[in-house]
Write an enzyme that holds these catalytic residues in place. Structure first.
Site, PDB file in Angstrom:
ATOM      1  N   LYS A  56      -1.035  -1.101  -4.502  1.00 64.62           N
ATOM      2  CA  LYS A  56      -2.238  -0.324  -4.165  1.00 64.62           C
ATOM      3  C   LYS A  56      -1.782   1.092  -3.883  1.00 64.62           C
ATOM      4  O   LYS A  56      -0.810   1.292  -3.159  1.00 64.62           O
ATOM      5  CB  LYS A  56      -2.905  -0.952  -2.945  1.00 64.62           C
ATOM      6  CG  LYS A  56      -3.717  -0.023  -2.041  1.00 64.62           C
ATOM      7  CD  LYS A  56      -4.428  -0.807  -0.938  1.00 64.62           C
ATOM      8  CE  LYS A  56      -4.615   0.022   0.321  1.00 64.62           C
ATOM      9  NZ  LYS A  56      -5.214  -0.764   1.419  1.00 64.62           N
ATOM     10  N   LYS A  91      -2.972   5.058  -2.666  1.00 63.99           N
ATOM     11  CA  LYS A  91      -4.015   5.849  -2.014  1.00 63.99           C
ATOM     12  C   LYS A  91      -4.459   6.935  -2.974  1.00 63.99           C
ATOM     13  O   LYS A  91      -3.626   7.528  -3.670  1.00 63.99           O
ATOM     14  CB  LYS A  91      -3.454   6.480  -0.729  1.00 63.99           C
ATOM     15  CG  LYS A  91      -3.085   5.451   0.331  1.00 63.99           C
ATOM     16  CD  LYS A  91      -4.332   4.817   0.921  1.00 63.99           C
ATOM     17  CE  LYS A  91      -3.976   3.863   2.064  1.00 63.99           C
ATOM     18  NZ  LYS A  91      -5.174   3.315   2.703  1.00 63.99           N
ATOM     19  N   GLU A 141     -11.036   0.542  -3.292  1.00 68.05           N
ATOM     20  CA  GLU A 141     -11.326   0.273  -1.882  1.00 68.05           C
ATOM     21  C   GLU A 141     -11.985   1.490  -1.248  1.00 68.05           C
ATOM     22  O   GLU A 141     -11.490   2.614  -1.390  1.00 68.05           O
ATOM     23  CB  GLU A 141      -9.986  -0.060  -1.191  1.00 68.05           C
ATOM     24  CG  GLU A 141     -10.094  -0.599   0.217  1.00 68.05           C
ATOM     25  CD  GLU A 141      -8.709  -0.963   0.767  1.00 68.05           C
ATOM     26  OE1 GLU A 141      -7.772  -1.244  -0.020  1.00 68.05           O
ATOM     27  OE2 GLU A 141      -8.556  -0.948   1.994  1.00 68.05           O
ATOM     28  N   LYS A 199      -9.505  -6.813   8.160  1.00 72.37           N
ATOM     29  CA  LYS A 199      -8.500  -6.342   9.121  1.00 72.37           C
ATOM     30  C   LYS A 199      -8.927  -6.881  10.462  1.00 72.37           C
ATOM     31  O   LYS A 199     -10.027  -6.574  10.944  1.00 72.37           O
ATOM     32  CB  LYS A 199      -8.465  -4.811   9.174  1.00 72.37           C
ATOM     33  CG  LYS A 199      -7.783  -4.176   7.989  1.00 72.37           C
ATOM     34  CD  LYS A 199      -7.721  -2.671   8.133  1.00 72.37           C
ATOM     35  CE  LYS A 199      -7.095  -2.066   6.890  1.00 72.37           C
ATOM     36  NZ  LYS A 199      -7.345  -0.617   6.800  1.00 72.37           N
ATOM     37  N   ASP A 258     -13.620  -1.701   3.249  1.00 76.25           N
ATOM     38  CA  ASP A 258     -12.683  -1.788   4.369  1.00 76.25           C
ATOM     39  C   ASP A 258     -13.417  -1.205   5.587  1.00 76.25           C
ATOM     40  O   ASP A 258     -14.068  -1.933   6.351  1.00 76.25           O
ATOM     41  CB  ASP A 258     -11.399  -1.014   3.999  1.00 76.25           C
ATOM     42  CG  ASP A 258     -10.395  -0.853   5.137  1.00 76.25           C
ATOM     43  OD1 ASP A 258     -10.682  -1.290   6.265  1.00 76.25           O
ATOM     44  OD2 ASP A 258      -9.308  -0.276   4.923  1.00 76.25           O
ATOM     45  N   ASP A 284      -7.141   2.872  -3.087  1.00 75.13           N
ATOM     46  CA  ASP A 284      -7.863   2.961  -1.813  1.00 75.13           C
ATOM     47  C   ASP A 284      -8.178   4.424  -1.540  1.00 75.13           C
ATOM     48  O   ASP A 284      -7.267   5.246  -1.408  1.00 75.13           O
ATOM     49  CB  ASP A 284      -6.996   2.365  -0.686  1.00 75.13           C
ATOM     50  CG  ASP A 284      -7.732   2.295   0.648  1.00 75.13           C
ATOM     51  OD1 ASP A 284      -8.896   2.755   0.727  1.00 75.13           O
ATOM     52  OD2 ASP A 284      -7.139   1.775   1.619  1.00 75.13           O
ATOM     53  N   GLY A 325      -3.759  -3.976   6.228  1.00 72.56           N
ATOM     54  CA  GLY A 325      -2.744  -3.633   7.223  1.00 72.56           C
ATOM     55  C   GLY A 325      -3.050  -2.292   7.856  1.00 72.56           C
ATOM     56  O   GLY A 325      -3.819  -1.501   7.309  1.00 72.56           O
ATOM     57  N   SER A 367       0.868  -1.163   0.000  1.00 76.40           N
ATOM     58  CA  SER A 367       0.000   0.000   0.000  1.00 76.40           C
ATOM     59  C   SER A 367       0.908   1.217   0.000  1.00 76.40           C
ATOM     60  O   SER A 367       1.690   1.403   0.939  1.00 76.40           O
ATOM     61  CB  SER A 367      -0.876  -0.035   1.257  1.00 76.40           C
ATOM     62  OG  SER A 367      -1.602   1.158   1.390  1.00 76.40           O
TER      63      SER A 367
HETATM   64  O1  OSB Z   1      -7.127   1.898   4.564  1.00 73.83           O
HETATM   65  O2  OSB Z   1      -5.933   0.166   4.359  1.00 73.83           O
HETATM   66  C1  OSB Z   1      -6.110   1.286   4.845  1.00 73.83           C
HETATM   67  C2  OSB Z   1      -3.045   2.287   6.883  1.00 73.83           C
HETATM   68  C3  OSB Z   1      -3.631   2.956   7.931  1.00 73.83           C
HETATM   69  C4  OSB Z   1      -4.994   3.094   7.944  1.00 73.83           C
HETATM   70  C5  OSB Z   1      -5.770   2.580   6.908  1.00 73.83           C
HETATM   71  C6  OSB Z   1      -5.174   1.891   5.869  1.00 73.83           C
HETATM   72  C7  OSB Z   1      -3.793   1.780   5.836  1.00 73.83           C
HETATM   73  C8  OSB Z   1      -3.065   1.161   4.752  1.00 73.83           C
HETATM   74  C9  OSB Z   1      -1.685   0.670   5.078  1.00 73.83           C
HETATM   75  O3  OSB Z   1      -3.452   1.115   3.610  1.00 73.83           O
HETATM   76  C10 OSB Z   1      -1.523  -0.782   4.944  1.00 73.83           C
HETATM   77  C11 OSB Z   1      -0.196  -1.197   5.498  1.00 73.83           C
HETATM   78  O4  OSB Z   1       0.776  -1.158   4.753  1.00 73.83           O
HETATM   79  O5  OSB Z   1      -0.129  -1.559   6.698  1.00 73.83           O
HETATM   80 MG    MG Z   2      -8.254   0.678   3.254  1.00 71.65          MG
END
Ligand code: OSB
Ligand code: MG
Length: 372
Positions: free
Chosen positions: A161, A163, A213, A262, A238, A188, A290, A135
């Site tokens: 992925k 953001k 996402e 999660k 999510d 995401d 994560g 991510s």
């Molecule tokens: O939306 O998946 C998410 C991190 C913090 C809060 C929300 C998210 C995330 C990530 C990071 O996308 C995923 C990771 O590398 O741990």
């Molecule tokens: Mg997410």
């Protein structure tokens, strides 16, 4: 199983690189670690709540008192045979799932160590290796993002992925696809869009994404169903999925075609397994999300990802992407083929480095049976 004591610690660890989502940028993590001592073994859990109430209402400062005043006392007073029994002990407390998961997962961890079994087996997993994705947060420039993608692809990661948010979405995707036509790519949004932007959202369909996402509100399922009807790209939920009933509702209404599981968001391994089972019943793939975890939570995510339904690469990546030094031994490493091999050792197969934990600890409190 007799839980003798629960210790709650806050550790602070700087991230190797800042992480930015549509709700903001973090440079360091404040992580609550939970350890439980039972029958001569110690189990560890991680509460994945953020530093701020931005991803979810829960954050570091709600989790601490909730564990201290409600969850730890319930656990120390309760009758408990295994990790699966925790959810019932915590049921009186509404919400606070990340706090609950920190404790419940510590109990599962202790149970696995006590039974001398790998945690993944105890959870019902079967995979001997798991596929990893990354991510990648919002960067200062698209060029910086392209550089990061290049690095992660070279490291072997099987899914990228990124953001997105208004202003950092289609423009960036165009640049990525111009360079890599075929990579497995997803986005995401962390709830950055509204249904008024449906015409804009439909433009994501041009980029052959594995999924989008959480495009809409964090507390919405039904409106995602409306959006999914007019979008080709698979929606993955999510934030909106808090438990197996949410998952069932989302899949029945067609609000998503993929679920990000999660373990913290749904309140622990027991509920995470239920969400997995619901998705399986609907024939829908899940993957493990994560929350910028330390090695403790990361090792738990790896164990969970061995369940059959985790058919897509997760956000479970190597320790070194996050930390100069992780608090487990060995650190989580991803092979050149983008997989993590699963250990047959009892517990998670990773040892917590207690001296390092101590070094990063900024506050600590122990609760004992009969004294809460
Ligand atoms: O939306 O998946 C998410 C991190 C913090 C809060 C929300 C998210 C995330 C990530 C990071 O996308 C995923 C990771 O590398 O741990
Ligand atoms: Mg997410």
């Amino acid at each position: 199983m007799k839980i003798e004591s629960v210790t709650l610690r806050e550790i602070q660890m700087p991230l190797v690189h800042f992480f930015e989502t549509s709700f903001g940028r973090v440079h360091a993590r404040r992580i609550l670690l939970v350890s439980v001592d039972a029958d001569g073994v110690r189990g560890w859990g991680e509460c994945v709540a953020g530093e701020d109430p931005f991803y979810s209402a829960e954050w570091t400062e709600t989790a601490w008192p909730t564990i201290k005043h409600y969850l730890a006392p319930a656990l120390l007073k309760g009758e408990l045979h295994c990790g699966r029994d925790c959810a019932a002990l915590f049921a009186r407390v509404r919400g606070h799932r990340m706090a609950k998961a920190g404790l419940e997962n510590a109990v599962w961890d202790a149970e696995a160590r006590q039974k001398q079994q790998p945690l993944w087996k105890l959870l019902g997993g079967s995979r001997r290796e798991i596929a990893c994705g990354v991510s990648i947060g919002i960067q200062d420039s698209p060029e910086q993002l392209l550089g990061k993608i290049e690095t992660e692809l070279a490291a072997g990661y099987r899914r990228i992925k990124i953001k997105v948010k208004p202003g950092w979405d289609l423009n960036v995707l165009e640049k990525i696809r111009a360079r890599w036509t075929d990579i497995l790519l997803s986005v995401d949004a962390n709830s950055a869009y509204t249904l008024d932007q449906v015409e804009h959202l439909r433009k994501f369909d041009a980029f052959k994404l594995l999924m989008i996402e959480q495009p809409l509100w964090d507390d919405e399922i039904y409106l995602h169903a409306r959006l999914q009807k007019v979008m080709q790209t698979a929606i993955c939920l999510d934030e909106s999925i808090h438990h197996a009933r949410d998952a069932d509702f989302a899949l029945e209404t067609g609000a998503c075609r993929i679920i990000n599981v999660k373990v913290g968001r749904v309140g622990g391994f027991t509920e995470a397994k239920k969400v997995h089972d619901v998705a399986k019943r609907h024939g829908v793939p899940v993957w493990c999300g994560g929350m910028l975890e330390s090695g403790v939570g990361r090792a738990h995510n790896i164990a969970l990802s061995t369940l059959e339904g985790f058919r897509l690469p997760g956000d479970v990546s190597a320790s070194k992407r996050y930390w100069k030094q992780d608090i487990i031994e060995p650190e989580v490493e991803v092979r050149a083929d983008g997989m993590i091999g699963i250990s047959d050792e009892p517990g998670t197969g990773y040892q917590v480095c207690e001296d390092l934990v101590q070094k990063f600890t900024v506050r600590e409190e122990t609760f004992r049976a009969g004294k809460t």
